[in-house]
Design a protein around this motif. Structure first.
Motif, short mmCIF file in Angstrom:
data_model
loop_
_atom_site.label_atom_id
_atom_site.label_comp_id
_atom_site.label_asym_id
_atom_site.label_seq_id
_atom_site.Cartn_x
_atom_site.Cartn_y
_atom_site.Cartn_z
N TRP A 164 41.61 38.02 55.11
CA TRP A 164 41.43 37.82 53.67
C TRP A 164 42.79 37.82 52.96
O TRP A 164 43.00 37.05 52.01
N LEU A 165 43.70 38.68 53.40
CA LEU A 165 45.04 38.67 52.82
C LEU A 165 45.74 37.35 53.11
O LEU A 165 46.49 36.84 52.27
N ALA A 166 45.47 36.79 54.28
CA ALA A 166 46.07 35.50 54.64
C ALA A 166 45.58 34.38 53.73
O ALA A 166 46.29 33.39 53.50
N GLU A 167 44.37 34.53 53.18
CA GLU A 167 43.87 33.52 52.26
C GLU A 167 44.70 33.51 50.97
O GLU A 167 44.95 32.45 50.39
N LEU A 168 45.12 34.68 50.52
CA LEU A 168 46.02 34.73 49.36
C LEU A 168 47.36 34.11 49.69
O LEU A 168 47.97 33.43 48.85
N ASP A 169 47.84 34.36 50.92
CA ASP A 169 49.09 33.71 51.36
C ASP A 169 48.95 32.19 51.33
O ASP A 169 49.87 31.48 50.91
N ALA A 170 47.78 31.70 51.75
CA ALA A 170 47.56 30.27 51.79
C ALA A 170 47.54 29.66 50.39
O ALA A 170 48.03 28.54 50.18
N ILE A 171 46.97 30.39 49.42
CA ILE A 171 46.97 29.90 48.05
C ILE A 171 48.40 29.77 47.53
O ILE A 171 48.76 28.77 46.89
N ALA A 172 49.23 30.78 47.82
CA ALA A 172 50.63 30.73 47.40
C ALA A 172 51.35 29.55 48.05
O ALA A 172 52.18 28.89 47.42
N LYS A 173 51.02 29.25 49.31
CA LYS A 173 51.63 28.10 49.99
C LYS A 173 51.23 26.79 49.30
O LYS A 173 52.03 25.87 49.17
N GLU A 174 49.98 26.73 48.85
CA GLU A 174 49.50 25.54 48.14
C GLU A 174 50.29 25.34 46.84
O GLU A 174 50.60 24.21 46.46
N VAL A 175 50.61 26.45 46.17
CA VAL A 175 51.41 26.35 44.94
C VAL A 175 52.80 25.82 45.27
O VAL A 175 53.35 24.98 44.55
N GLU A 176 53.37 26.30 46.36
CA GLU A 176 54.70 25.82 46.76
C GLU A 176 54.66 24.32 47.06
O GLU A 176 55.59 23.58 46.69
N VAL A 177 53.60 23.87 47.72
CA VAL A 177 53.46 22.44 48.00
C VAL A 177 53.34 21.66 46.70
O VAL A 177 53.92 20.58 46.55
N VAL A 191 56.14 26.81 37.30
CA VAL A 191 55.50 27.65 38.32
C VAL A 191 54.11 28.07 37.85
O VAL A 191 53.13 27.98 38.61
N LEU A 192 54.01 28.53 36.61
CA LEU A 192 52.72 28.98 36.09
C LEU A 192 51.72 27.83 36.00
O LEU A 192 50.53 27.99 36.31
N VAL A 239 48.88 36.22 43.84
CA VAL A 239 49.46 34.92 44.21
C VAL A 239 50.89 34.82 43.68
O VAL A 239 51.81 34.39 44.40
N CYS A 240 51.11 35.21 42.43
CA CYS A 240 52.45 35.13 41.86
C CYS A 240 53.42 36.08 42.56
O CYS A 240 54.61 35.77 42.71
N THR A 246 56.84 38.26 39.17
CA THR A 246 56.13 39.48 38.79
C THR A 246 55.29 39.24 37.55
O THR A 246 55.79 38.83 36.51
N ILE A 247 54.00 39.49 37.68
CA ILE A 247 53.07 39.40 36.55
C ILE A 247 52.65 40.82 36.17
O ILE A 247 52.25 41.61 37.02
N VAL A 248 52.75 41.14 34.89
CA VAL A 248 52.36 42.45 34.40
C VAL A 248 51.16 42.30 33.48
O VAL A 248 50.79 41.19 33.08
N GLY A 249 50.56 43.41 33.13
CA GLY A 249 49.38 43.34 32.27
C GLY A 249 49.22 44.60 31.45
O GLY A 249 49.87 45.62 31.69
N SER A 250 48.33 44.51 30.46
CA SER A 250 48.09 45.65 29.59
C SER A 250 46.71 45.52 28.95
O SER A 250 46.16 44.42 28.82
N CYS A 251 46.16 46.65 28.58
CA CYS A 251 44.87 46.67 27.89
C CYS A 251 45.09 46.36 26.42
O CYS A 251 45.90 46.99 25.75
N VAL A 252 44.35 45.40 25.91
CA VAL A 252 44.39 45.03 24.49
C VAL A 252 42.96 45.02 24.00
O VAL A 252 42.19 44.10 24.30
N GLY A 253 42.57 46.04 23.26
CA GLY A 253 41.17 46.17 22.87
C GLY A 253 40.31 46.33 24.10
O GLY A 253 40.55 47.22 24.92
N GLU A 254 39.32 45.47 24.25
CA GLU A 254 38.45 45.50 25.42
C GLU A 254 38.87 44.46 26.46
O GLU A 254 38.11 44.15 27.38
N ASP A 255 40.06 43.91 26.29
CA ASP A 255 40.55 42.89 27.21
C ASP A 255 41.76 43.38 27.99
O ASP A 255 42.46 44.30 27.57
N PHE A 256 41.96 42.77 29.14
CA PHE A 256 43.14 43.03 29.95
C PHE A 256 43.93 41.74 30.05
O PHE A 256 43.46 40.77 30.64
N LEU A 257 45.11 41.70 29.42
CA LEU A 257 45.92 40.49 29.36
C LEU A 257 47.08 40.58 30.34
O LEU A 257 47.59 41.67 30.61
#
Length: 446
Positions: A164-177, A191-192, A239-240, A246-257
């Motif tokens: 399953w971890l390799a599937e995430l690796d494969a998604i990242a490879k697709e982004v590189e392609v 990139v985004l 994936v990033c 590096t992607i970071v996040g924070s709680c904003v109200g009832e959302d996680f951005l």
């Protein structure tokens, strides 16, 4: 990218402060705290493992507990017990406070959570099927079960965690392609946009409108491409990370951005081709005037508390608890965990009045709560909710222990509400022991 939604507290309810005084009970609680719970973090992690081993051996489900060990082509309980224990141990090790937060793998941790729950559900499924087969055939046979070396392949839909971890690796490879096909440099915006195209256009990941167990586990989402908002955010982060972004996040109200880590927040809000970087990552929510995300700018973004990896795992587990509790209490619409905490002197009910909940879903909620307590051992409200779930499971002894610990750390007004309820649980535990010895009737005290 759809933002992740969550609720800050689990099953909160306004509770009026009841003025009860139980000096004997309070002194006993305080003495136990002084003697046994000086290092609550270590205590929680160790007792959680002990309880988990005990439950995987004795309480996989009320129905399955009485099932024979093994027949025909079915697996032995030991097979599942070791899978459950290994998954919990791996989870505890991964989020250990001795490890640096940046070294914690969100994907691996969530897969360990999936592995534990999958083993539990698979055991119940096999025991139900076995019981049905016995009823039809009226015969029993024995077998040694599967090879325990194969348990990882059983845990998660026939794939090892590494697969399953390799599937995430494969998604990242697709982004590189995708980036190579554009013949461009690695500018942040490109990139985004490439990540979004691969995840949401090419691979078809989408947010589920109905939150259920199928879209609440990482391996299921990687397989079905349909998941809860928080899981889509975690996949985006993972994936990033494989792209050294590096992607970071924070709680904003009832959302996680989430947004890319940058030393120049102003660039996140610069509109280019109709979208800002912040909008590319978080989707249309930044354009929704009803969302707090629409009010964010480079200045207010700096005032947000960045969620650590442990925080994100905590948000995910809180969502999981909420999901399983909702399913467990489906036949008791509107039932709150804290509903029984009303003035006990006006409550003439006994243990038989505890609402009947779906046992498998309730046990899954308890398992998620145990893991969240390893992360947040000093969270008194979480420990209260955990103790209440044990009460609904009719595990009065363990409920008394958890709620007694909670009383030692809760605000005084909350502890005063809990005191008479814990005293009631002491009596229910005695009554249960009394009935288990063959006595009938209720236990009365002067």
């Amino acid at each position: 990218m759809m933002l992740a939604s969550f609720s800050g507290g689990f099953c909160h309810q306004q509770m009026a402060c009841a003025k009860f005084h139980w000096p004997l009970l309070r002194s006993r609680v305080n003495r136990n705290v002084d003697e046994k719970f000086k290092n609550l973090t270590d205590f929680t992690a160790s007792t959680a493992m002990i309880k988990h081993k005990k439950r995987s051996r004795l309480s996989l489900s009320p129905m399955a507990a009485a099932a024979p060990v093994k027949t025909g082509d079915f697996s032995s309980p030991k097979f599942y017990q070791e899978a459950l224990t290994a998954a919990r141990a791996n989870f505890t090790q991964e989020i250990s406070f001795q490890s640096k937060d940046k070294d914690i793998s969100l994907a691996k941790t969530l897969l360990y959570i999936s592995a534990e729950d999958e083993a539990f559900i698979a055991y119940n499924r096999e025991m139900d099927a076995y019981s049905f087969q016995n009823e039809r055939e009226g015969s029993k046979s024995s077998s040694d079960g599967q090879d325990l070396d194969e348990k990882e392949s059983m845990l998660l839909a026939g794939k090892k965690i590494e697969d399953w971890l390799a599937e995430l690796d494969a998604i990242a490879k697709e982004v590189e392609v995708e980036l190579m096909s554009r013949d461009i440099g690695c500018h942040l915006t490109e990139v985004l946009e490439a990540v979004n195209k691969v995840l949401f256009d090419s691979m078809g990941f989408k947010r589920s409108n109905i939150v259920d167990s199928k879209c609440s586990y990482l391996h299921s989402v990687l397989s079905s491409k349909c998941g809860s908002a928080i899981l889509l955010s975690i996949i985006y982060i993972e994936v990033c990370r494989r792209l050294n972004l590096t992607i970071v996040g924070s709680c904003v109200g009832e959302d996680f951005l989430i947004w890319p880590e940058t030393g120049n927040p102003e660039e996140l809000f610069k509109v280019n081709s109709g979208h800002s970087l912040f909008g590319i990552v978080n989707g249309r929510c930044v354009e929704d005037p009803k969302s707090k995300a629409s009010d964010l700018n480079s200045s207010s973004l700096l005032g947000l508390d960045i969620a650590s990896n442990r925080d994100i795992i905590g948000i995910y587990l809180a969502n999981l608890i909420r999901l399983h509790w909702k399913r467990a209490s489906r036949m008791n619409r509107g039932l709150m965990l804290t509903s029984p905490l009303r003035p006990v002197h006006d409550d003439k009910s006994d243990g038989s009045s505890v609402p009947l909940l779906r046992p498998q879903d309730l046990r899954l909620a308890i398992m998620a709560s145990e893991k969240l307590l390893i992360l947040q051992p000093h969270n008194w409200a979480l420990r209260r909710d955990h103790g209440m779930m044990l009460y609904f499971m009719r595990e009065y002894g363990e409920a008394v222990q958890e709620l007694s610990i909670c009383m030692a750390f809760a605000p005084e007004e909350e502890a005063e509400i809990l005191e008479p309820f814990v005293e009631k649980l002491h009596l229910l535990r005695l009554e249960s022991s009394w009935k288990s010895l063959g006595h009938k009737g209720r236990l009365t005290v002067p």
